[in-house]
Design a protein around this motif. Sequence first.
Motif, PDB file in Angstrom:
ATOM      1  N   GLU A 281      -8.812  15.429  -5.178  1.00 39.43           N
ATOM      2  CA  GLU A 281      -8.551  16.591  -4.339  1.00 39.43           C
ATOM      3  C   GLU A 281      -7.856  16.157  -3.043  1.00 39.43           C
ATOM      4  OE1 GLU A 281     -11.154  20.262  -2.516  1.00 39.43           O
ATOM      5  OE2 GLU A 281     -11.784  19.359  -4.404  1.00 39.43           O
ATOM      6  N   GLU A 282      -8.328  15.027  -2.507  1.00 33.96           N
ATOM      7  CA  GLU A 282      -7.776  14.524  -1.248  1.00 33.96           C
ATOM      8  C   GLU A 282      -6.290  14.196  -1.404  1.00 33.96           C
ATOM      9  OE1 GLU A 282      -9.094  10.767   1.270  1.00 33.96           O
ATOM     10  OE2 GLU A 282     -10.795  11.955   0.575  1.00 33.96           O
ATOM     11  N   VAL A 283      -5.983  13.447  -2.482  1.00 32.83           N
ATOM     12  CA  VAL A 283      -4.598  13.050  -2.734  1.00 32.83           C
ATOM     13  C   VAL A 283      -3.704  14.267  -2.937  1.00 32.83           C
ATOM     14  CG1 VAL A 283      -3.081  11.910  -4.384  1.00 32.83           C
ATOM     15  CG2 VAL A 283      -5.219  10.828  -3.715  1.00 32.83           C
ATOM     16  N   VAL A 284      -4.184  15.207  -3.757  1.00 35.41           N
ATOM     17  CA  VAL A 284      -3.390  16.394  -4.048  1.00 35.41           C
ATOM     18  C   VAL A 284      -3.182  17.213  -2.772  1.00 35.41           C
ATOM     19  CG1 VAL A 284      -3.363  18.577  -5.298  1.00 35.41           C
ATOM     20  CG2 VAL A 284      -3.997  16.485  -6.477  1.00 35.41           C
ATOM     21  N   ALA A 285      -4.236  17.305  -1.955  1.00 38.26           N
ATOM     22  CA  ALA A 285      -4.119  18.060  -0.702  1.00 38.26           C
ATOM     23  C   ALA A 285      -3.034  17.450   0.182  1.00 38.26           C
ATOM     24  CB  ALA A 285      -5.459  18.055   0.029  1.00 38.26           C
ATOM     25  N   GLU A 286      -3.013  16.110   0.199  1.00 35.50           N
ATOM     26  CA  GLU A 286      -2.014  15.417   1.001  1.00 35.50           C
ATOM     27  C   GLU A 286      -0.617  15.746   0.486  1.00 35.50           C
ATOM     28  OE1 GLU A 286      -1.770  10.918   1.458  1.00 35.50           O
ATOM     29  OE2 GLU A 286      -3.758  11.401   2.194  1.00 35.50           O
ATOM     30  N   LEU A 287      -0.481  15.722  -0.848  1.00 32.97           N
ATOM     31  CA  LEU A 287       0.817  16.039  -1.447  1.00 32.97           C
ATOM     32  C   LEU A 287       1.236  17.461  -1.124  1.00 32.97           C
ATOM     33  CD1 LEU A 287       0.838  14.545  -5.042  1.00 32.97           C
ATOM     34  CD2 LEU A 287       2.473  14.133  -3.233  1.00 32.97           C
ATOM     35  N   LEU A 288       0.263  18.376  -1.124  1.00 32.12           N
ATOM     36  CA  LEU A 288       0.589  19.777  -0.857  1.00 32.12           C
ATOM     37  C   LEU A 288       1.044  19.972   0.577  1.00 32.12           C
ATOM     38  CD1 LEU A 288      -2.254  21.667  -2.729  1.00 32.12           C
ATOM     39  CD2 LEU A 288       0.140  21.508  -3.354  1.00 32.12           C
ATOM     40  N   SER A 289       0.441  19.198   1.480  1.00 34.63           N
ATOM     41  CA  SER A 289       0.793  19.399   2.891  1.00 34.63           C
ATOM     42  C   SER A 289       2.132  18.752   3.195  1.00 34.63           C
ATOM     43  CB  SER A 289      -0.281  18.792   3.790  1.00 34.63           C
ATOM     44  OG  SER A 289      -0.251  17.384   3.666  1.00 34.63           O
ATOM     45  N   GLY A 290       2.728  18.120   2.171  1.00 29.75           N
ATOM     46  CA  GLY A 290       4.075  17.584   2.358  1.00 29.75           C
ATOM     47  C   GLY A 290       4.089  16.221   2.993  1.00 29.75           C
ATOM     48  N   SER A 291       2.905  15.555   3.066  1.00 27.54           N
ATOM     49  CA  SER A 291       2.923  14.221   3.678  1.00 27.54           C
ATOM     50  C   SER A 291       3.019  13.146   2.599  1.00 27.54           C
ATOM     51  CB  SER A 291       1.671  14.010   4.522  1.00 27.54           C
ATOM     52  OG  SER A 291       0.526  14.257   3.740  1.00 27.54           O
ATOM     53  N   GLY A 292       3.376  13.575   1.389  1.00 28.73           N
ATOM     54  CA  GLY A 292       3.520  12.592   0.310  1.00 28.73           C
ATOM     55  C   GLY A 292       4.830  11.846   0.440  1.00 28.73           C
ATOM     56  N   ALA A 293       5.185  11.124  -0.624  1.00 27.43           N
ATOM     57  CA  ALA A 293       6.423  10.353  -0.611  1.00 27.43           C
ATOM     58  C   ALA A 293       7.601  11.300  -0.418  1.00 27.43           C
ATOM     59  CB  ALA A 293       6.564   9.625  -1.937  1.00 27.43           C
TER      60      ALA A 293
ATOM     61  N   PRO B 263       0.826  -1.219   0.000  1.00 27.91           N
ATOM     62  CA  PRO B 263       0.000   0.000   0.000  1.00 27.91           C
ATOM     63  C   PRO B 263       0.860   1.268   0.000  1.00 27.91           C
ATOM     64  CG  PRO B 263      -0.793  -1.556   1.639  1.00 27.91           C
ATOM     65  CD  PRO B 263       0.500  -2.107   1.132  1.00 27.91           C
ATOM     66  N   VAL B 264       1.893   1.290   0.825  1.00 26.14           N
ATOM     67  CA  VAL B 264       2.762   2.467   0.909  1.00 26.14           C
ATOM     68  C   VAL B 264       3.453   2.720  -0.427  1.00 26.14           C
ATOM     69  CG1 VAL B 264       4.695   3.524   2.143  1.00 26.14           C
ATOM     70  CG2 VAL B 264       3.219   1.893   3.313  1.00 26.14           C
ATOM     71  N   LEU B 265       4.016   1.639  -1.004  1.00 25.45           N
ATOM     72  CA  LEU B 265       4.769   1.789  -2.256  1.00 25.45           C
ATOM     73  C   LEU B 265       3.864   2.263  -3.395  1.00 25.45           C
ATOM     74  CD1 LEU B 265       7.096  -1.335  -1.996  1.00 25.45           C
ATOM     75  CD2 LEU B 265       7.802   1.059  -1.860  1.00 25.45           C
ATOM     76  N   LEU B 266       2.665   1.697  -3.477  1.00 27.08           N
ATOM     77  CA  LEU B 266       1.757   2.103  -4.557  1.00 27.08           C
ATOM     78  C   LEU B 266       1.351   3.568  -4.387  1.00 27.08           C
ATOM     79  CD1 LEU B 266      -0.441  -1.072  -5.188  1.00 27.08           C
ATOM     80  CD2 LEU B 266       1.507  -0.237  -6.489  1.00 27.08           C
ATOM     81  N   ASP B 267       1.176   3.998  -3.131  1.00 30.03           N
ATOM     82  CA  ASP B 267       0.872   5.424  -2.890  1.00 30.03           C
ATOM     83  C   ASP B 267       2.041   6.303  -3.311  1.00 30.03           C
ATOM     84  OD1 ASP B 267      -1.603   4.881  -2.008  1.00 30.03           O
ATOM     85  OD2 ASP B 267      -1.254   5.364   0.113  1.00 30.03           O
ATOM     86  N   MET B 268       3.266   5.835  -3.018  1.00 27.56           N
ATOM     87  CA  MET B 268       4.442   6.613  -3.396  1.00 27.56           C
ATOM     88  C   MET B 268       4.510   6.756  -4.914  1.00 27.56           C
ATOM     89  SD  MET B 268       7.262   5.036  -0.749  1.00 27.56           S
ATOM     90  CE  MET B 268       8.741   5.873  -1.345  1.00 27.56           C
ATOM     91  N   ILE B 269       4.208   5.669  -5.620  1.00 19.94           N
ATOM     92  CA  ILE B 269       4.244   5.712  -7.085  1.00 19.94           C
ATOM     93  C   ILE B 269       3.167   6.668  -7.600  1.00 19.94           C
ATOM     94  CG2 ILE B 269       3.909   4.370  -9.198  1.00 19.94           C
ATOM     95  CD1 ILE B 269       5.159   1.974  -7.709  1.00 19.94           C
ATOM     96  N   ARG B 270       1.971   6.576  -6.989  1.00 22.17           N
ATOM     97  CA  ARG B 270       0.881   7.462  -7.401  1.00 22.17           C
ATOM     98  C   ARG B 270       1.282   8.933  -7.207  1.00 22.17           C
ATOM     99  NH1 ARG B 270      -3.459   7.707  -3.106  1.00 22.17           N
ATOM    100  NH2 ARG B 270      -1.771   9.010  -2.296  1.00 22.17           N
ATOM    101  N   ASP B 271       1.854   9.236  -6.034  1.00 24.99           N
ATOM    102  CA  ASP B 271       2.270  10.617  -5.748  1.00 24.99           C
ATOM    103  C   ASP B 271       3.290  11.100  -6.777  1.00 24.99           C
ATOM    104  OD1 ASP B 271       0.642  10.411  -3.610  1.00 24.99           O
ATOM    105  OD2 ASP B 271       2.214  10.428  -2.070  1.00 24.99           O
ATOM    106  N   ARG B 272       4.232  10.215  -7.089  1.00 23.91           N
ATOM    107  CA  ARG B 272       5.270  10.564  -8.049  1.00 23.91           C
ATOM    108  C   ARG B 272       4.654  10.846  -9.423  1.00 23.91           C
ATOM    109  NH1 ARG B 272      10.679  10.414  -7.731  1.00 23.91           N
ATOM    110  NH2 ARG B 272      10.688   9.669  -5.597  1.00 23.91           N
ATOM    111  N   CYS B 273       3.714  10.001  -9.809  1.00 26.67           N
ATOM    112  CA  CYS B 273       3.051  10.185 -11.106  1.00 26.67           C
ATOM    113  C   CYS B 273       2.308  11.522 -11.149  1.00 26.67           C
ATOM    114  CB  CYS B 273       2.059   9.056 -11.374  1.00 26.67           C
ATOM    115  SG  CYS B 273       2.836   7.524 -11.893  1.00 26.67           S
ATOM    116  N   ILE B 274       1.593  11.840 -10.073  1.00 26.49           N
ATOM    117  CA  ILE B 274       0.821  13.079 -10.051  1.00 26.49           C
ATOM    118  C   ILE B 274       1.763  14.277 -10.136  1.00 26.49           C
ATOM    119  CG2 ILE B 274      -0.649  14.539  -8.615  1.00 26.49           C
ATOM    120  CD1 ILE B 274      -1.963  11.918  -7.614  1.00 26.49           C
TER     121      ILE B 274
END
Length: 425
Positions: free
Chosen positions: A293-305, A255-266
């Motif tokens: 929106e949720e995913v992007v918000a998470e990335l913006l708050s710096g909690s992404g990969a 789950p963590v790795l797939l989220d990291m890949i998703r964040d990187r792709c976005i």
Amino acid sequence: HHHHHHHHHHHHVNVIQHYLEYDGEFVRRSRADAASRLETMEGRLATAQSHLMKESIRTALLALAEFHRERGELREAWRRVARSREYCSSGRQHTQVCLLLIELSVDLREWSSVRDTISRAEHTVMGDVDETPLFHQKLRAGGALAHLAEGRYSEAAKGFASVSPELTNQFHAVMGAEDLAMYGSLLGLATMDRKVLHEMVIDGVFKGRLELVPTMREALRHYSRAEYGRCLSLLQSGTLRRDLLLDVHLHAHVPVLLDMIRDRCIAQYFQPYSSVGLERMGNVFGCTLGEMEEVVAELLSGSGAEGVSLGEGARINALEGTLSVEGSRSVERKARRKARVRAAKMGVQFTRNAEGMILRMACIENGITIQNDKRSGWRNRSGRSRDGGRLGSLDRGPVDVFESDESISDDAMDIDNHMVNPNEF
């Protein structure tokens, strides 16, 4: 409810009984048999020890280790192998012990022990290592596995990707060729930036391994063509995700790795834009506006990969449903970058001048005088010596270590007249 549960349980037992009668006699016999085998082997070890026969002690210990391993008593097996270490007399025997310890530690999930064994092996000078040419590749694979297990994904990715192609199934007690291919490509996608991913995974020595994992190869192909939605949908697809979740070493991290890949792709997808509709992004990445929106918000708050961000000044505009980089911010970003470049140039000049001063001091101490125009100390304005020849390394030509945003006035760079501390910028 309780009754139902009990009934269900009973039913289950019947199913097993249906295939295999529980044979108490067999269990008793096996235990007795194992006990007598153990006694015999302990006897052999005792004899070898009483005669101080190094080689016999070693073989007796390894035989016992094998016995315990078969019985699933891995700790006991590990202890015996570790004891056999001091009775090794050749490099080859040492490497055998190292690999056995790694195999057992991996099965025990004792990752610190895996790391200890590896670092000990790397620091021991092996005698005849040529006999086990893949030894270091096996160590590298084992080390990468420990990194993966302990969540150091970036190190793990680099480790797996740099295992020599010669290592295929020779370390099968720990991992096979297909595992290496899968771990390397998945972790690479999750942690490497484009350039490194191409160098190490898509085009590097690793390239040949991708044939073993066709789905991953496709995903990588989509990623490198910037078809991020397709890349992600392949990774999320039933079969691949199922295989990953069934993998003994990967499953906890999927789950963590797939989220990291998703964040990187976005982040990659958004890079060239100054503004993108979230709904459009949702279409690309196969999710609803809300999820996007949720995913992007998470990335913006710096909690992404780690190391993945949407750039400074990126904002969600909830009313228009867009993700954009604010104008004023990008101006500010440029200004900051200029300041950084400038400070870095100062640093380079500062180092050159310091070297020049040291050289000059050395000359003076050794009684070598520098004939030069007195006005500018050890070097005149143009950086030419009196006879018009260049002063080699003391030349203050253009510094092109960094791409220049603006040519910085010579005054700013003239550190002779007023020493500038680059750290103050």
